[in-house]
Design a protein around this motif. Structure first.
Motif, short mmCIF file in Angstrom:
data_model
loop_
_atom_site.label_atom_id
_atom_site.label_comp_id
_atom_site.label_asym_id
_atom_site.label_seq_id
_atom_site.Cartn_x
_atom_site.Cartn_y
_atom_site.Cartn_z
N TYR A 163 -1.99 -10.87 3.41
CA TYR A 163 -2.26 -11.42 4.70
C TYR A 163 -2.47 -10.40 5.52
CZ TYR A 163 -4.05 -15.03 1.71
OH TYR A 163 -4.86 -16.27 1.04
N TRP A 164 -3.42 -9.45 5.91
CA TRP A 164 -3.23 -8.97 7.37
C TRP A 164 -2.53 -8.96 8.25
CZ3 TRP A 164 -3.12 -3.30 8.65
CH2 TRP A 164 -3.92 -3.76 9.19
N ARG A 165 -1.79 -8.86 8.59
CA ARG A 165 -1.07 -9.18 10.38
C ARG A 165 -0.59 -10.82 10.11
NH1 ARG A 165 -2.91 -6.84 15.85
NH2 ARG A 165 -3.48 -4.83 14.36
N GLY A 166 -0.82 -11.21 7.97
CA GLY A 166 0.23 -12.78 8.50
C GLY A 166 -0.42 -13.81 8.81
N ASP A 167 -1.65 -13.42 8.95
CA ASP A 167 -2.79 -14.66 9.04
C ASP A 167 -3.84 -14.59 7.69
OD1 ASP A 167 -4.68 -16.32 9.80
OD2 ASP A 167 -4.86 -15.31 12.19
N ALA A 168 -3.99 -16.35 7.48
CA ALA A 168 -4.59 -15.67 6.04
C ALA A 168 -5.89 -15.95 6.56
CB ALA A 168 -4.41 -17.90 5.18
N LYS A 169 -6.62 -15.63 7.65
CA LYS A 169 -7.43 -15.49 7.80
C LYS A 169 -8.27 -14.45 7.77
CE LYS A 169 -6.89 -19.66 11.07
NZ LYS A 169 -7.25 -19.94 12.01
N ASN A 170 -7.43 -13.49 7.80
CA ASN A 170 -7.81 -12.25 7.96
C ASN A 170 -7.31 -11.99 6.20
OD1 ASN A 170 -7.50 -11.96 10.24
ND2 ASN A 170 -5.32 -11.51 10.36
N PRO A 171 -8.18 -10.90 5.41
CA PRO A 171 -8.32 -10.37 4.25
C PRO A 171 -6.89 -9.96 3.46
CG PRO A 171 -9.39 -8.70 6.26
CD PRO A 171 -8.56 -9.40 6.74
N MET A 172 -6.89 -10.13 2.61
CA MET A 172 -5.50 -9.85 1.43
C MET A 172 -5.62 -8.29 1.76
SD MET A 172 -2.72 -11.14 -1.14
CE MET A 172 -3.88 -13.13 -0.67
N LEU A 173 -4.45 -7.53 1.71
CA LEU A 173 -4.63 -6.47 1.39
C LEU A 173 -3.79 -6.78 -0.25
CD1 LEU A 173 -2.95 -5.08 4.83
CD2 LEU A 173 -5.83 -5.28 3.68
N THR A 174 -3.66 -5.16 -0.91
CA THR A 174 -2.87 -5.09 -1.72
C THR A 174 -1.34 -4.32 -1.88
OG1 THR A 174 -4.40 -5.70 -3.26
CG2 THR A 174 -2.87 -4.63 -4.45
N ARG A 175 -0.06 -4.14 -2.10
CA ARG A 175 0.90 -3.61 -2.16
C ARG A 175 1.55 -3.33 -3.70
NH1 ARG A 175 5.40 -7.08 1.48
NH2 ARG A 175 3.84 -6.69 3.20
N ILE A 176 1.41 -1.84 -3.87
CA ILE A 176 0.86 -1.45 -4.68
C ILE A 176 2.90 -0.45 -4.57
CG2 ILE A 176 0.07 0.10 -6.85
CD1 ILE A 176 -2.18 -0.45 -5.47
N TYR A 177 3.60 -1.02 -5.92
CA TYR A 177 4.98 -0.61 -5.87
C TYR A 177 5.21 0.09 -7.30
CZ TYR A 177 5.72 -4.49 -2.22
OH TYR A 177 6.03 -5.48 -1.54
N GLY A 178 5.61 1.73 -7.08
CA GLY A 178 5.45 1.67 -8.05
C GLY A 178 5.81 4.02 -7.77
N THR A 179 6.14 4.65 -9.29
CA THR A 179 6.42 5.67 -9.01
C THR A 179 5.35 6.91 -9.97
OG1 THR A 179 8.57 4.80 -9.81
CG2 THR A 179 8.35 6.75 -9.80
N ALA A 180 5.71 7.82 -8.83
CA ALA A 180 4.55 8.70 -9.41
C ALA A 180 5.06 10.00 -9.49
CB ALA A 180 3.14 9.70 -7.24
N PHE A 181 4.76 10.60 -10.78
CA PHE A 181 5.31 12.21 -11.30
C PHE A 181 3.67 13.07 -11.40
CE2 PHE A 181 7.21 7.47 -13.03
CZ PHE A 181 8.10 8.35 -13.15
N ALA A 182 4.59 14.29 -10.90
CA ALA A 182 3.38 15.33 -11.04
C ALA A 182 2.99 15.36 -12.00
CB ALA A 182 3.84 16.74 -10.52
#
Length: 199
Positions: free
Chosen positions: A178-197
């Motif tokens: 949640y944005w700023r850790g507050d459940a009243k705020n919108p949920m954000l997505t974290r994407i963990y990955g590796t990019a290759f050219a």
């Protein structure tokens, strides 16, 4: 987009699809190959025609104008030529918009021999068309292919593979916060990955 099962590839593709539909400058079509039945994989003709029908259905839902597959598909052409002409007609119709095609669970296609290799070589040909496209329409086509299995195990001719051109991403996990850790705020997505050219 490569990642093992249950890492969030489908979720990410569905978010891209929603984002594409919500943007007025983009048309988006999402395909999950696990949703196709065995009859779709009988031949290159049945597979590519099913894809064209799905694209027509999605675009009719998103746009008042639509193109009939029957108006473009001709028996004198190969299925690859027919689907290419269909995509060109769609790109001409939505000339002020981008078209994104999102292919999920491409692994379901790998075991189907000729239809699979014809489909993937067609995607590679579309990528190559972008380089020599004087009208600029192919530059408005974005393709995303999600898979878990290494495609080199299934695709014999790597020069016909769409998996070794463009940008490659290995998805490691997707998490929400949640944005700023507050459940009243919108949920954000974290994407963990590796990019290759290049893969």
């Amino acid at each position: 987009l490569k990642g093992h099962a249950k890492v969030g590839k489908s979720s990410l593709l569905l978010r891209l699809h929603r984002w594409g539909v919500d943007r007025s400058r983009s048309m988006s079509c999402y395909f999950n190959f696990h949703g196709f039945n065995k009859d779709h994989f009988k031949s290159t003709e049945t597979l590519l025609r099913a894809l064209a029908n799905e694209i027509a259905f999605e675009l009719e839902y998103q746009n008042d104008d639509c193109i009939s597959v029957e108006d473009v598909w001709q028996a004198r052409r190969t299925p690859q030529q027919n689907l290419t002409r269909f995509i060109e007609a769609v790109l001409d119709l939505v000339s002020n918009q981008e078209l994104q095609l999102l292919f999920d669970d491409a692994d379901a296609l790998f075991e189907h021999g000729t239809p699979s290799s014809d489909f993937f070589s067609l995607l590679r040909a579309w990528h190559e068309k972008r380089k020599s496209d004087v009208k600029g329409r192919w530059k408005r086509l974005d393709l995303v292919i999600a898979h878990a299995t290494d495609p080199s195990l299934w695709i014999k001719d790597l020069n016909q593979s769409p998996f070794n051109v463009g940008d490659a991403f290995k998805l490691q996990k997707v998490a929400g916060a949640y944005w700023r850790g507050d459940a009243k705020n919108p949920m954000l997505t974290r994407i963990y990955g590796t990019a290759f050219a290049k893969k």
